[in-house]
Design an enzyme around this catalytic site. Structure first.
Site, PDB file in Angstrom:
ATOM      1  N   ALA A  63       0.959  -1.281   0.208  1.00  0.00           N
ATOM      2  CA  ALA A  63       0.016   0.042  -0.040  1.00  0.00           C
ATOM      3  C   ALA A  63       0.840   1.211  -0.048  1.00  0.00           C
ATOM      4  CB  ALA A  63      -0.877  -0.011   1.216  1.00  0.00           C
ATOM      5  N   GLU A  93      -0.917  -9.165  -0.657  1.00  0.00           N
ATOM      6  CA  GLU A  93      -2.324  -9.147  -0.518  1.00  0.00           C
ATOM      7  C   GLU A  93      -2.908  -9.284  -1.931  1.00  0.00           C
ATOM      8  OE1 GLU A  93      -2.320  -5.992   2.470  1.00  0.00           O
ATOM      9  OE2 GLU A  93      -3.575  -7.689   3.777  1.00  0.00           O
ATOM     10  N   GLY A 146       0.620  -4.846   1.095  1.00  0.00           N
ATOM     11  CA  GLY A 146      -0.608  -4.925   0.331  1.00  0.00           C
ATOM     12  C   GLY A 146      -0.110  -5.517  -1.044  1.00  0.00           C
ATOM     13  N   GLU A 199       3.746  -5.384   7.464  1.00  0.00           N
ATOM     14  CA  GLU A 199       2.989  -4.153   8.156  1.00  0.00           C
ATOM     15  C   GLU A 199       3.415  -3.908   9.655  1.00  0.00           C
ATOM     16  OE1 GLU A 199       1.762  -6.320   5.762  1.00  0.00           O
ATOM     17  OE2 GLU A 199       0.367  -5.529   4.485  1.00  0.00           O
TER      18      GLU A 199
HETATM   19  N1  3HC Z   1       4.643   3.361  -0.151  1.00  0.00           N
HETATM   20  C1  3HC Z   1       5.131   4.516  -0.429  1.00  0.00           C
HETATM   21  N2  3HC Z   1       6.274   4.691  -0.721  1.00  0.00           N
HETATM   22  C2  3HC Z   1       7.255   3.633  -0.666  1.00  0.00           C
HETATM   23  C3  3HC Z   1       6.759   2.300  -0.217  1.00  0.00           C
HETATM   24  C4  3HC Z   1       5.271   2.134  -0.097  1.00  0.00           C
HETATM   25  N3  3HC Z   1       4.810   1.064   0.449  1.00  0.00           N
HETATM   26  N4  3HC Z   1       7.870   1.513  -0.016  1.00  0.00           N
HETATM   27  C5  3HC Z   1       9.038   2.470  -0.514  1.00  0.00           C
HETATM   28  N5  3HC Z   1       8.540   3.585  -0.804  1.00  0.00           N
HETATM   29  C6  3HC Z   1       9.243   4.943  -1.178  1.00  0.00           C
HETATM   30  C7  3HC Z   1      10.512   4.916  -0.214  1.00  0.00           C
HETATM   31  O1  3HC Z   1       9.929   6.042   0.733  1.00  0.00           O
HETATM   32  C8  3HC Z   1      11.472   5.849  -0.967  1.00  0.00           C
HETATM   33  O2  3HC Z   1      11.096   7.028  -1.426  1.00  0.00           O
HETATM   34  P1  3HC Z   1      12.136   8.056  -1.444  1.00  0.00           P
HETATM   35  O3  3HC Z   1      13.069   7.733  -2.486  1.00  0.00           O
HETATM   36  O4  3HC Z   1      11.305   9.416  -1.723  1.00  0.00           O
HETATM   37  O5  3HC Z   1      13.040   8.098  -0.125  1.00  0.00           O
HETATM   38  C9  3HC Z   1      11.176   4.794  -2.503  1.00  0.00           C
HETATM   39  O6  3HC Z   1      10.114   4.170  -2.342  1.00  0.00           O
HETATM   40  C10 3HC Z   1      12.280   3.625  -2.581  1.00  0.00           C
HETATM   41  O7  3HC Z   1      12.317   2.974  -1.189  1.00  0.00           O
HETATM   42  P2  3HC Z   1      13.788   2.460  -0.631  1.00  0.00           P
HETATM   43  O8  3HC Z   1      14.739   3.371  -0.610  1.00  0.00           O
HETATM   44  O9  3HC Z   1      13.304   1.897   0.699  1.00  0.00           O
HETATM   45  O10 3HC Z   1      14.014   1.279  -1.696  1.00  0.00           O
HETATM   46  P3  3HC Z   1      14.631  -0.136  -1.495  1.00  0.00           P
HETATM   47  O11 3HC Z   1      14.818  -0.667  -2.691  1.00  0.00           O
HETATM   48  O12 3HC Z   1      15.724  -0.080  -0.557  1.00  0.00           O
HETATM   49  O13 3HC Z   1      13.530  -1.039  -0.797  1.00  0.00           O
HETATM   50  C11 3HC Z   1      11.219  -1.881  -0.226  1.00  0.00           C
HETATM   51  C12 3HC Z   1      12.507  -1.421  -1.411  1.00  0.00           C
HETATM   52  C13 3HC Z   1      11.777  -3.364   0.383  1.00  0.00           C
HETATM   53  C14 3HC Z   1      10.130  -2.046  -0.988  1.00  0.00           C
HETATM   54  C15 3HC Z   1      11.249  -0.870   0.866  1.00  0.00           C
HETATM   55  O14 3HC Z   1      11.062   0.442   0.297  1.00  0.00           O
HETATM   56  C16 3HC Z   1      10.079  -1.248   1.880  1.00  0.00           C
HETATM   57  O15 3HC Z   1      10.537  -1.807   2.746  1.00  0.00           O
HETATM   58  N6  3HC Z   1       9.083  -0.792   1.937  1.00  0.00           N
HETATM   59  C17 3HC Z   1       7.882  -0.698   2.589  1.00  0.00           C
HETATM   60  C18 3HC Z   1       7.328  -2.074   2.499  1.00  0.00           C
HETATM   61  C19 3HC Z   1       5.940  -2.238   3.359  1.00  0.00           C
HETATM   62  O16 3HC Z   1       6.272  -1.825   4.477  1.00  0.00           O
HETATM   63  N7  3HC Z   1       4.942  -2.341   2.712  1.00  0.00           N
HETATM   64  C20 3HC Z   1       3.658  -2.636   3.578  1.00  0.00           C
HETATM   65  C21 3HC Z   1       2.875  -1.228   3.490  1.00  0.00           C
HETATM   66  S1  3HC Z   1       1.648  -1.122   4.212  1.00  0.00           S
HETATM   67  C22 3HC Z   1       0.325  -1.851   3.696  1.00  0.00           C
HETATM   68  O17 3HC Z   1       0.841  -2.522   2.419  1.00  0.00           O
HETATM   69  C23 3HC Z   1      -0.808  -1.998   4.323  1.00  0.00           C
HETATM   70  C24 3HC Z   1      -1.977  -2.946   3.502  1.00  0.00           C
HETATM   71  O18 3HC Z   1      -1.781  -4.078   4.316  1.00  0.00           O
HETATM   72  C25 3HC Z   1      -3.308  -2.527   3.604  1.00  0.00           C
END
Ligand code: 3HC
Length: 677
Positions: free
Chosen positions: A60, A102, A99, A122
């Site tokens: 997400a 998911e 997400g 998450e």
């Molecule tokens: N939403 C919005 N922005 C995101 C994002 C996300 N889920 N994941 C990464 N980004 C952004 C980062 O903030 C970063 O932005 P910036 O360049 O402006 O600083 C850019 O994308 C690149 O991210 P990274 O530097 O972290 O890139 P990496 O390649 O090192 O890592 C990744 C990639 C492993 C996907 C890492 O970004 C990560 O762990 N992201 C979060 C994953 C996460 O927690 N997902 C769950 C989200 S909550 C959800 O899904 C709720 C649902 O259940 C309803």
């Protein structure tokens, strides 16, 4: 955002929203529209969903959290995918997280590149999978396996996902994934919906899981909610389970813990950005690193580079010290191998990259030289002056000093533009934080290279300016000064430390002093007793290494209150004419935590830290500040700047003659605004 390609009878939907294909509104709308159109298109027999670029999806869009919702909601989109009358295949490469996974769980079948990783992280953002993940994953792989994945948040490799039944098929490679997914789609006649399945589990499973993980999840809301949601999957039909999941999700997302954890996520990424530097700056190539000093710090620092495949030349003054240092490094690697986290070959590979030597001139071949010698300005100046005559042109010269001026060190060379600080934290092979200290004359490309290199070796680097103690250790000074004063005024080490551990710190100021060594900075004259530290050191109470410091130790690093220390403190009070008084926990909070926040505000106003969130990153990764409290500056913002100022004003007379309130802090309190510029 969604690219559609029809391959005869198979429709391919490609999510294209770099860098991580986060499932923001336009991706969701694009997917929902294409899916709905495909339902009514007789030419389409099956649908493949995959991600463009480097991954399937990072989940997400976290930047949307807290904003007004835009339809379609992710849970509704996932339901629509599952409800498709035509088979839907998720084709996963790179990462399928949160997400993203998911969406893949809503698909009827999943094919993955063997290198892919799948996870529901998450929980590390203080929430739970809110688009059906807590309901569908257990239905697919069983409640216990799902609990493990959801509560740890740790992604698993595709091979493991295939064994668990989360992935149906592994592709030959990343390159062939799309073609294989389309071919696979043609073999599938009917949808197979995970939501139609049920999953059973003994309720005791959940109690046992919670008990086994009690230490890790204590005080945290999200893991407990995850357990509750997975339990619901075993008790309720899908729709009702999803309602439960949604209710828990909404509760968590509006809570302080999730807000703090999301702050940490973005703070860590913001810390990588260096103000005022061109984006396309050329980094200096670093093929070999030199380390001066094979003590605890030098050895730990070297291991980081060796583990990342970068050769290291390590220099010492005496063979015995060199052998001792390399021996410790090998033993550390072997201990990691014993725990199964490294193979014997990896240990040898790392150690083979190490060149131990007594010959200082050997550093001539290094592109970066890190000095990790004794913490003394004269020693450091001498080393840097010598390095100036040896290092090749353009080589970066770094000091691992924890407190001293990089500008003064740089002035000992004729190339101050190449000099910077790389302040690692002990144990340097484990702790993630590196303060990258920017001297007044450090060249932009040297700074950028230092930051990039630190990331390459798996660290979390933060830029700091030059001042005594940089960001982290400078904030420790008011904390320790007040903690010491509190002992004399009537508190015990246990009381002060308890306030900190109850807050969520891994240890309090006195446990930390015992770990680091009470004798650090001691003048080493047992007859000169001017402070509590002098009194402790004079009696050989140098900390954990002597099994005695502010606490007694039983050989297992377990501190217990010390009657000897209580007597030393009493004697000191008598000598100083202090009558002890009852000290409240609140006073300890103000004097040891609010004073740190005040120092943080000064660090910010002086430009030592680039942004308030950088200070939070330093405390998260260097000192174990509880992530669910965001960091000292975020925490202060949560409880209110005016409250911090009020508290400090209330105890102003006890904070020492040097105490001054940060003007920035006062201004923000008056304006009721966050600290970041
Ligand atoms: N939403 C919005 N922005 C995101 C994002 C996300 N889920 N994941 C990464 N980004 C952004 C980062 O903030 C970063 O932005 P910036 O360049 O402006 O600083 C850019 O994308 C690149 O991210 P990274 O530097 O972290 O890139 P990496 O390649 O090192 O890592 C990744 C990639 C492993 C996907 C890492 O970004 C990560 O762990 N992201 C979060 C994953 C996460 O927690 N997902 C769950 C989200 S909550 C959800 O899904 C709720 C649902 O259940 C309803």
């Amino acid at each position: 955002m969604i690219e559609t390609k029809l391959h005869d009878d198979v429709l391919e939907l490609v999510m294209n929203d770099p860098p991580v294909n986060a499932l923001g509104a336009s991706v969701r709308q694009g997917l929902a529209k294409a899916l709905a159109e495909a339902q009514g298109d007789p030419a389409v027999k099956a649908i493949v969903i995959r991600g463009g670029g480097k991954m399937f999806s990072g989940g997400a869009d976290i930047t949307e959290f807290g904003k007004p919702p835009v339809e379609p909601w992710l849970p509704a989109l996932v339901d629509a995918i599952e409800a498709s009358a035509k088979p839907v295949i998720g084709a996963i490469h790179g990462m399928a997280l949160g997400g993203g996974l998911e969406v893949a769980l809503g698909c009827h079948y999943r094919i993955a590149d063997p290198e892919a990783k799948l996870g529901l992280p998450e929980v590390s953002l203080g929430i739970l999978p809110g688009a059906g993940g807590t309901q569908r994953l257990p239905r697919l792989i069983g409640a216990e396996a799902a609990l493990g994945m959801i509560v740890s948040g740790t992604p698993i490799p595709a091979s493991k996902a295939a064994q668990a039944g989360l992935v149906d098929k592994l592709s030959e490679s990343d390159d062939s994934l799309a073609a294989e997914a389309i071919a696979y789609a043609r073999t599938l006649e009917t949808p197979r919906r995970t939501g139609d399945r049920s999953v059973a589990a003994d309720p005791a499973v959940f109690e046992r899981f919670a008990a086994d993980n009690a230490r890790k999840i204590d005080n945290l809301d999200a893991p407990k909610a995850c357990i509750e949601a997975v339990k619901a999957a075993t008790e309720l039909p899908l729709t009702e389970g999803q309602e439960k999941e949604r209710a828990l999700f909404m509760q968590l997302i509006s809570g302080d813990q999730s807000r703090a954890l999301r702050h940490v996520f973005f703070a860590e990424r913001a810390a990588a950005r260096i103000d005022g530097l061109p984006k396309d700056i050329r980094l200096r190539p670093i093929g070999r690193v030199g380390v001066i000093g094979a003590g605890t710090m030098g050895g730990g620092i070297s291991m980081n580079f060796l583990s990342a495949g970068i050769p290291v030349t390590i220099v010492e003054m005496a063979q015995e010290a060199l052998d001792r240092g390399t021996g410790v490094m090998r033993r550390n690697y072997e201990a990691t191998a014993t725990k199964g986290r490294l193979t014997a070959e990896q240990v040898e590979k790392a150690m083979d990259l190490l060149t131990p030597t007594l010959d200082f001139d050997a550093l001539a071949s290094c592109d970066l030289i890190i000095e990790a010698a004794y913490e003394n300005m004269d020693v450091k100046k001498e080393i840097f002056a010598r390095l100036d005559g040896i290092a090749k042109p353009g080589a970066m010269l770094a000091s691992n000093t924890s407190y001293l001026s990089i500008d003064e060190i740089a002035a000992a060379t004729a190339r101050p533009q190449d000099v910077l600080g790389l302040h690692f934290f002990s144990p340097a092979n484990v702790m993630k934080l590196v303060e990258v200290v920017r001297g007044a004359r450090t060249a932009p490309d040297a700074l950028a290279t230092g930051m990039a290199l630190a990331r390459k070796i798996g660290k979390v680097p933060v830029v700091a300016g030059v001042c005594y103690g940089f960001i982290g250790n400078r904030m420790l000074i008011p904390r320790q000064t007040n903690a010491n004063a509190l002992l004399l005024e009537g508190a015990t080490p246990e009381q002060v430390d308890r306030v900190h551990t109850a807050f969520g710190m891994p240890m309090g100021p006195f446990q930390m002093a015992d770990l680091a060594g009470v004798d650090i900075g001691w003048h080493r004259d047992p007859s000169r007793i001017e402070s509590l530290q002098d009194a402790l050191c004079a009696q050989g109470r140098w900390g954990q290494k002597k099994q005695a410091g502010f606490y007694d130790y039983d050989g297992k690093r377990q501190p217990s209150p010390s009657p000897v220390v209580a007597k030393i403190i009493d004697d000191f009070r008598v000598k100083a004419g202090i009558t002890p008084r009852d000290i409240s926990d609140e006073e300890i909070m103000v004097r040891t935590l609010y004073t740190m926040v005040n120092e943080g505000a000064k660090i910010l106003e002086e430009g030592i830290a680039q942004r308030a969130s950088d200070i939070d990153v330093v405390w998260n990764y260097g000192y174990g500040w509880p992530r669910h409290k965001g960091g000292p500056m975020f925490w202060a913002d949560t409880i209110g700047w005016d409250r911090i100022v009020d508290g400090l004003m209330r105890y102003k007379d006890r904070l020492g003659d040097d105490f001054t309130l940060s003007p920035l802090l006062m201004q923000r309190a008056a304006e009721d605004k966050p600290l970041d510029r």
